[in-house]
Design a protein around this motif. Sequence first.
Motif, PDB file in Angstrom:
ATOM      1  N   LYS A  68      -2.740  11.746   5.198  1.00  0.00           N
ATOM      2  CA  LYS A  68      -3.704  10.808   5.734  1.00  0.00           C
ATOM      3  C   LYS A  68      -3.392   9.364   5.732  1.00  0.00           C
ATOM      4  CE  LYS A  68      -8.159  11.585   6.529  1.00  0.00           C
ATOM      5  NZ  LYS A  68      -9.366  12.182   5.843  1.00  0.00           N
ATOM      6  N   LEU A  69      -2.914   8.781   4.243  1.00  0.00           N
ATOM      7  CA  LEU A  69      -2.521   7.700   4.085  1.00  0.00           C
ATOM      8  C   LEU A  69      -1.195   7.143   5.088  1.00  0.00           C
ATOM      9  CD1 LEU A  69      -2.944   4.998   3.051  1.00  0.00           C
ATOM     10  CD2 LEU A  69      -1.981   5.743   0.869  1.00  0.00           C
ATOM     11  N   ASN A  70      -0.374   8.066   5.071  1.00  0.00           N
ATOM     12  CA  ASN A  70       0.961   7.877   5.675  1.00  0.00           C
ATOM     13  C   ASN A  70       0.562   7.537   7.054  1.00  0.00           C
ATOM     14  OD1 ASN A  70       3.077   7.699   3.941  1.00  0.00           O
ATOM     15  ND2 ASN A  70       3.029   9.701   3.805  1.00  0.00           N
ATOM     16  N   LEU A  71      -0.167   8.373   7.724  1.00  0.00           N
ATOM     17  CA  LEU A  71      -0.635   8.267   9.085  1.00  0.00           C
ATOM     18  C   LEU A  71      -1.368   7.190   9.493  1.00  0.00           C
ATOM     19  CD1 LEU A  71      -1.194   9.734  12.124  1.00  0.00           C
ATOM     20  CD2 LEU A  71      -3.317  10.378  11.034  1.00  0.00           C
ATOM     21  N   LEU A  72      -2.209   6.622   8.709  1.00  0.00           N
ATOM     22  CA  LEU A  72      -2.652   5.484   8.822  1.00  0.00           C
ATOM     23  C   LEU A  72      -1.859   4.169   8.638  1.00  0.00           C
ATOM     24  CD1 LEU A  72      -6.042   6.121   6.742  1.00  0.00           C
ATOM     25  CD2 LEU A  72      -6.015   5.680   9.174  1.00  0.00           C
ATOM     26  N   ASP A  84     -11.335  -2.057  -1.962  1.00  0.00           N
ATOM     27  CA  ASP A  84     -12.891  -1.871  -2.225  1.00  0.00           C
ATOM     28  C   ASP A  84     -13.597  -1.844  -0.878  1.00  0.00           C
ATOM     29  OD1 ASP A  84     -12.234  -1.791  -5.007  1.00  0.00           O
ATOM     30  OD2 ASP A  84     -12.123  -3.784  -5.050  1.00  0.00           O
ATOM     31  N   ASP A  85     -13.528  -1.021  -0.207  1.00  0.00           N
ATOM     32  CA  ASP A  85     -14.042  -0.737   1.036  1.00  0.00           C
ATOM     33  C   ASP A  85     -15.472   0.185   0.866  1.00  0.00           C
ATOM     34  OD1 ASP A  85     -12.690   1.579   1.344  1.00  0.00           O
ATOM     35  OD2 ASP A  85     -11.434   0.519   2.475  1.00  0.00           O
ATOM     36  N   ALA A  86     -16.024   0.786   1.970  1.00  0.00           N
ATOM     37  CA  ALA A  86     -17.146   1.473   1.928  1.00  0.00           C
ATOM     38  C   ALA A  86     -17.078   2.839   0.823  1.00  0.00           C
ATOM     39  CB  ALA A  86     -17.651   2.058   3.214  1.00  0.00           C
ATOM     40  N   ILE A  87     -15.636   3.353   1.057  1.00  0.00           N
ATOM     41  CA  ILE A  87     -15.221   4.601   0.145  1.00  0.00           C
ATOM     42  C   ILE A  87     -14.211   3.956  -0.766  1.00  0.00           C
ATOM     43  CG2 ILE A  87     -14.774   6.732  -0.292  1.00  0.00           C
ATOM     44  CD1 ILE A  87     -16.266   7.567   2.284  1.00  0.00           C
ATOM     45  N   GLU A  88     -14.193   3.620  -1.772  1.00  0.00           N
ATOM     46  CA  GLU A  88     -13.121   3.123  -2.484  1.00  0.00           C
ATOM     47  C   GLU A  88     -11.684   4.104  -2.425  1.00  0.00           C
ATOM     48  OE1 GLU A  88     -13.493   1.655  -6.416  1.00  0.00           O
ATOM     49  OE2 GLU A  88     -15.391   0.821  -5.964  1.00  0.00           O
ATOM     50  N   ASP A  89     -10.760   3.499  -2.227  1.00  0.00           N
ATOM     51  CA  ASP A  89      -9.349   4.167  -1.839  1.00  0.00           C
ATOM     52  C   ASP A  89      -9.022   5.061  -3.034  1.00  0.00           C
ATOM     53  OD1 ASP A  89      -9.691   3.158   0.682  1.00  0.00           O
ATOM     54  OD2 ASP A  89      -8.434   1.755   0.389  1.00  0.00           O
ATOM     55  N   SER A  90      -9.612   4.613  -4.193  1.00  0.00           N
ATOM     56  CA  SER A  90      -9.191   5.085  -5.267  1.00  0.00           C
ATOM     57  C   SER A  90      -9.832   6.694  -5.574  1.00  0.00           C
ATOM     58  CB  SER A  90      -9.247   4.134  -6.625  1.00  0.00           C
ATOM     59  OG  SER A  90     -10.766   3.972  -6.721  1.00  0.00           O
ATOM     60  N   ASP A  91     -10.874   6.902  -4.799  1.00  0.00           N
ATOM     61  CA  ASP A  91     -11.637   8.020  -4.717  1.00  0.00           C
ATOM     62  C   ASP A  91     -10.702   9.120  -4.436  1.00  0.00           C
ATOM     63  OD1 ASP A  91     -13.286  10.350  -3.335  1.00  0.00           O
ATOM     64  OD2 ASP A  91     -14.981   9.215  -3.950  1.00  0.00           O
ATOM     65  N   LYS A  92     -10.718  10.230  -5.326  1.00  0.00           N
ATOM     66  CA  LYS A  92      -9.468  11.204  -5.285  1.00  0.00           C
ATOM     67  C   LYS A  92      -9.957  12.193  -4.063  1.00  0.00           C
ATOM     68  CE  LYS A  92      -8.447  11.185 -10.220  1.00  0.00           C
ATOM     69  NZ  LYS A  92      -9.147   9.812 -10.669  1.00  0.00           N
ATOM     70  N   LYS A 118       0.037  10.021  -5.842  1.00  0.00           N
ATOM     71  CA  LYS A 118       0.227  11.353  -6.131  1.00  0.00           C
ATOM     72  C   LYS A 118       0.281  12.063  -7.418  1.00  0.00           C
ATOM     73  CE  LYS A 118       3.700  13.074  -3.553  1.00  0.00           C
ATOM     74  NZ  LYS A 118       5.119  13.277  -2.981  1.00  0.00           N
ATOM     75  N   ASN A 119       0.734  11.277  -8.269  1.00  0.00           N
ATOM     76  CA  ASN A 119       0.663  11.297  -9.756  1.00  0.00           C
ATOM     77  C   ASN A 119      -0.423  11.652 -10.437  1.00  0.00           C
ATOM     78  OD1 ASN A 119       3.687  12.086  -9.676  1.00  0.00           O
ATOM     79  ND2 ASN A 119       4.086  10.004 -10.409  1.00  0.00           N
ATOM     80  N   GLU A 120      -1.567  10.784  -9.910  1.00  0.00           N
ATOM     81  CA  GLU A 120      -2.832  10.563 -10.373  1.00  0.00           C
ATOM     82  C   GLU A 120      -3.783  11.839 -10.211  1.00  0.00           C
ATOM     83  OE1 GLU A 120      -4.139   6.733  -9.358  1.00  0.00           O
ATOM     84  OE2 GLU A 120      -2.900   5.820 -10.835  1.00  0.00           O
ATOM     85  N   SER A 121      -3.588  12.375  -8.814  1.00  0.00           N
ATOM     86  CA  SER A 121      -4.503  13.215  -8.463  1.00  0.00           C
ATOM     87  C   SER A 121      -3.565  14.495  -7.438  1.00  0.00           C
ATOM     88  CB  SER A 121      -5.697  12.600  -7.525  1.00  0.00           C
ATOM     89  OG  SER A 121      -6.409  13.615  -7.010  1.00  0.00           O
ATOM     90  N   GLU A 122      -4.052  15.479  -7.727  1.00  0.00           N
ATOM     91  CA  GLU A 122      -3.554  16.512  -6.863  1.00  0.00           C
ATOM     92  C   GLU A 122      -4.187  16.609  -5.462  1.00  0.00           C
ATOM     93  OE1 GLU A 122      -4.974  20.792  -7.759  1.00  0.00           O
ATOM     94  OE2 GLU A 122      -5.377  19.598  -9.603  1.00  0.00           O
ATOM     95  N   PHE A 123      -5.512  15.876  -5.471  1.00  0.00           N
ATOM     96  CA  PHE A 123      -6.279  15.787  -4.257  1.00  0.00           C
ATOM     97  C   PHE A 123      -5.899  14.331  -3.214  1.00  0.00           C
ATOM     98  CE2 PHE A 123      -8.601  17.883  -7.359  1.00  0.00           C
ATOM     99  CZ  PHE A 123      -8.998  19.230  -6.975  1.00  0.00           C
ATOM    100  N   PHE A 124      -5.042  13.622  -3.874  1.00  0.00           N
ATOM    101  CA  PHE A 124      -4.772  12.561  -2.909  1.00  0.00           C
ATOM    102  C   PHE A 124      -4.204  13.200  -1.723  1.00  0.00           C
ATOM    103  CE2 PHE A 124      -1.030   9.783  -1.848  1.00  0.00           C
ATOM    104  CZ  PHE A 124      -1.977   8.811  -1.248  1.00  0.00           C
ATOM    105  N   LEU A 130       0.935  -1.190   0.093  1.00  0.00           N
ATOM    106  CA  LEU A 130      -0.112   0.097   0.063  1.00  0.00           C
ATOM    107  C   LEU A 130       0.894   1.240  -0.085  1.00  0.00           C
ATOM    108  CD1 LEU A 130      -2.911   1.272   0.368  1.00  0.00           C
ATOM    109  CD2 LEU A 130      -2.722   1.145   2.692  1.00  0.00           C
ATOM    110  N   GLU A 131       1.862   1.313   0.672  1.00  0.00           N
ATOM    111  CA  GLU A 131       2.835   2.386   0.922  1.00  0.00           C
ATOM    112  C   GLU A 131       3.524   2.549  -0.459  1.00  0.00           C
ATOM    113  OE1 GLU A 131       5.788   3.895   4.446  1.00  0.00           O
ATOM    114  OE2 GLU A 131       5.988   1.746   3.737  1.00  0.00           O
ATOM    115  N   ASN A 132       3.829   1.509  -1.204  1.00  0.00           N
ATOM    116  CA  ASN A 132       4.448   1.722  -2.505  1.00  0.00           C
ATOM    117  C   ASN A 132       3.695   2.221  -3.503  1.00  0.00           C
ATOM    118  OD1 ASN A 132       6.815   0.633  -1.631  1.00  0.00           O
ATOM    119  ND2 ASN A 132       6.631  -1.489  -2.009  1.00  0.00           N
ATOM    120  N   THR A 133       2.269   2.381  -3.300  1.00  0.00           N
ATOM    121  CA  THR A 133       1.417   3.008  -4.191  1.00  0.00           C
ATOM    122  C   THR A 133       1.260   4.543  -3.992  1.00  0.00           C
ATOM    123  OG1 THR A 133      -0.666   2.820  -2.801  1.00  0.00           O
ATOM    124  CG2 THR A 133      -0.316   0.952  -4.257  1.00  0.00           C
ATOM    125  N   ILE A 134       1.990   5.189  -3.148  1.00  0.00           N
ATOM    126  CA  ILE A 134       1.722   6.583  -2.976  1.00  0.00           C
ATOM    127  C   ILE A 134       2.326   7.456  -4.094  1.00  0.00           C
ATOM    128  CG2 ILE A 134       2.494   8.596  -1.376  1.00  0.00           C
ATOM    129  CD1 ILE A 134       2.185   6.447   1.129  1.00  0.00           C
TER     130      ILE A 134
END
Length: 120
Positions: free
Chosen positions: A62-66, A99-107, A52-58, A44-48
């Motif tokens: 928050k992900l690093n904290l989690l 693929d949970d309640a809010i998909e993580d890919s949601d920008k 970041k490149n896919e969305s300026e809103f990423f 998961l960390e390797n996807t960061i």
Amino acid sequence: MTKNKIEKFKDILPKEFFTFFSNELEKALKASDCSRLEEELVSLENTIPRRKNESEFFDEDKLNLLIEQSRTFLRNINNYDDETKSYILAAISYLINEDDAIEDSDKYSGFDDDYEVMKL
């Protein structure tokens, strides 16, 4: 673990979060493989960078904290009683599951639900 222990989260979490969390909790009760979870946190960390490149809103912070909180829980997992361990493992599994309640890919809010589950 009894159904009542899972049901107590029904009043805490929004319905859509509860559905996914209870599924992860059931899985955590059956197999608590911390090394697998750590490997999945690394993935998961390797996807960061890609995210970041896919969305300026990423929300990288928050992900690093989690991820860091998940690792702290895993390092200290033997300090918790069995019930708490199950909740922790379920919360980490929830974070890892794309693929949970809010998909993580949601920008905009992809990790908001993960954050709410982890706060429990």
